[in-house]
Write an enzyme that holds these catalytic residues in place. Structure first.
Site, short mmCIF file in Angstrom:
data_model
loop_
_atom_site.label_atom_id
_atom_site.label_comp_id
_atom_site.label_asym_id
_atom_site.label_seq_id
_atom_site.Cartn_x
_atom_site.Cartn_y
_atom_site.Cartn_z
N GLY A 125 0.68 -1.14 -0.09
CA GLY A 125 -0.10 -0.11 0.06
C GLY A 125 0.69 1.44 0.01
N SER A 126 0.24 2.34 0.61
CA SER A 126 0.88 3.66 0.60
C SER A 126 2.12 3.80 1.21
CB SER A 126 -0.14 4.65 1.15
OG SER A 126 -1.26 4.90 0.51
#
Length: 599
Positions: free
Chosen positions: A312-313
């Site tokens: 993810g981020s």
């Protein structure tokens, strides 16, 4: 007249004298031979006496040694040379025992000898089963079937079991010495240590060989005769490992996660201080992989070293770092964050509404997918792939665990513009937590690449290992500190007063049937502390974690992985001798307090 007289008469006086001389010489020769035979017999007698004396002395010495030695059962000789060298103990960085050898025994039998003593198979099986818990009488009866010359009864056995069988006094039942590998901390550090098992085996010894983890990867070093039993030190800290395990167990319970894992790494040289994967196992009694529950939960999988996930981020940090390093953007550069972005039939949007323009710093602090994707387009596919390769994110980590080779990152064969955009915010490239920890250490320690290792004393990287400039590293540290310290940051629940925690959250939907399942997430926090001069990097990942707050269910990393990482720092930092820094005095607060004081 005798013949001699006749000869004397015929030969005269001279002949008689010659005959007498010859007779005397013959007599002298016979006397010499008799003396020689007597001397030889005497010498032989003394030689035999000496041999008897030496034999008696040897026997007496052996009897004396036997009298003072510890009694033990007779054992058969094993062909093939001397027994293998003792496997070295494993200790943590402070010298605390993680793995050691415990003297044990194996019980074996010669059924023919037992039968000749008048004890049939049924009776032998009954007696042995009564003394050895866990060994079935029927099994033993089959082993003692007629015609069998050698059988293993049980191995290894405890001292109490050995004594119980010894007291039976069964003919043909004997004992062989063994060493069993034990792990005093049980489950703590199980995935790092892995385990050992029996290799080459004889009646009086068994070779211990590595089965998984460090035990397998460093098998030759642990069995090296030159070590002579010297402990093998690894970089884990047992206290930190224990604390991290307890924190993750609590997180799995509180957030109803199905699994959890974490890595704590020295940001300066890549040494792994703690690495935890849950569910776990006890290497003293490895689970049976045929058990359906074991097959489903996979407790022996090291999720931190071999588990490949989209993270993810947390990947947005890489895009920001490369953009600043290339001079495309600075921390204050404005980026178009209007969305959603459309690429063919795909749409890229943010978790919540963003302003139409944001600085690069705020793109990271508030975690904008749209802003990060536009930064990635400016970087370009080829340069992005090359940069991630320099960070070690495209190949397995070199860490000294057998399972690390399974942690091969997954990325698209065709690195298209769409791939470039989605990879920039952590979708489309899957890697392990160890990859992420090493990459964050590299970017935050001043820009020098480190490689994850379990060998203490790893050299610090040099200028030859530089990936980004010291200035880029400083800007990243400020950004990630703001992600935690500022109210609008996505990881403010990771804040721990006095330790300057900084980092980035990442929430990735789990793949499902060729797409993604919006209700099942992998949540991750990756960061470091203290951010002004990073000493440790921490990565925490939870699988399908969720919490209910403010009337709704939250599945994002800010609500799950971030507070877990904060609790881990709070528990582990004091264990590692780090004291919280005092809060700086704000002159304005002092002035305000003074003006309102009453005297």
């Amino acid at each position: 007249m005798t013949r001699r007289d006749e000869l004397i008469r015929v030969l005269g006086d001279q002949g008689a004298e010659r005959i007498a001389q010859r007779a005397q010489r013959r007599e002298s020769a016979r006397e010499a031979r008799r003396k020689a035979r007597a001397d030889l017999a005497e010498w032989r007698l003394w030689l035999v006496a000496g041999c008897f004396a030496l034999g008696y002395a040897t026997l007496a010495g052996q009897m004396a040694l036997t009298a003072v030695a510890e009694p033990e059962e007779p054992a058969l000789e094993v062909a093939g040379g001397p027994p293998p060298a003792e496997r070295a103990p494993i200790v943590d960085r402070e010298g605390r025992i993680l793995a050691a050898n415990l003297p044990t025994w194996a019980i074996y039998a010669h059924p023919e000898v037992t039968a000749r003593a008048g004890i049939d198979a049924a009776e032998a099986a009954r007696l042995l089963a009564s003394a050895l818990p866990g060994v079935g009488e029927e099994t033993l009866r089959a082993r003692f079937a007629p015609g069998r010359k050698f059988v293993w009864v049980k191995r290894p056995v405890s001292p109490a079991e050995k004594q119980a069988v010894h007291d039976l006094g069964l003919p043909g039942v004997e004992f062989g010495r063994r060493e069993t590998r034990i792990y005093p901390a049980g489950r703590i550090g199980a995935h790092v240590l892995g385990g050992a098992t029996v290799g080459a085996e004889g009646v009086d010894h068994a070779e211990l060989v590595g089965l998984a983890g460090v035990e397998r990867r460093l098998d030759n070093a642990l069995r090296d005769p030159a070590r002579a039993g010297e402990p093998f030190r690894i970089s884990l800290d047992l206290a930190a490992q224990t604390a991290m395990t307890e924190v993750l167990e609590a997180a799995m319970r509180d957030f109803r996660a199905i699994a959890a894992s974490a890595v704590l790494m020295d940001a300066r040289n890549g040494e792994i201080i703690a690495m935890v994967s849950l569910p776990d196992f006890d290497p003293n009694a490895r689970p049976d992989t045929r058990d359906p529950v074991v097959a489903k939960t996979r407790p022996m999988m090291n999720r931190a070293a071999e588990g490949v996930f989209e993270l993810g981020s947390t990947f947005k940090t890489f895009a920001a770092a490369q953009a600043m390093e290339l001079g495309l953007y600075g921390p204050g550069s404005l980026i178009d964050t209007t969305g959603p972005l459309r690429v063919g039939r795909f749409r890229i949007s943010d978790f919540h509404k963003m302003p139409p323009q944001m600085t690069l710093r705020d793109v990271i602090v508030e975690s904008s997918n749209v802003g990060t994707a536009r930064v990635a387009v400016a970087i370009g596919a080829e340069r992005q792939k090359d940069f991630l390769g320099k960070l070690g994110l495209l190949e397995p980590t070199p860490v000294e665990i057998a399972e690390a080779r399974l942690g091969q990152p997954l990325y698209p064969a065709n690195w298209s513009q769409l791939s470039t955009m989605t990879i920039s915010y952590g979708h489309g490239l899957a890697a392990t937590q160890l990859h992420l920890a090493a990459a964050y250490a590299t970017l935050l320690n001043g820009g020098l690449k480190v490689k994850p290792t379990l060998i203490p004393g790893a050299p610090a990287p040099t200028e030859a290992d530089r990936v980004v400039s010291a200035e880029t590293s400083r800007h990243l540290r400020e950004m990630l500190r703001a992600v935690v310290a500022e109210e609008k940051g996505t990881a403010n629940l990771a804040e721990v007063p006095g330790y300057e925690v900084g980092g980035k959250t990442g929430t990735a939907e789990k793949p499902s049937a060729g797409g993604y399942d919006g209700g099942r997430n992998i949540t991750t926090f990756a960061g470091a502390f203290p951010m002004s001069d990073p000493r440790y990097v921490i990565v925490v990942t939870l699988d399908e974690a969720s919490t209910f707050k403010y009337g709704r269910t939250w599945r994002t990393a800010g609500w799950t992985a971030a507070p877990t990482a904060g609790l881990a720092v709070r528990r582990i930092a004091p264990v590692l001798g780090m004291r919280p820094a005092p809060k700086p005095i704000d002159p304005a607060e002092v002035a305000g307090a003074a003006s309102g004081a009453r005297f």
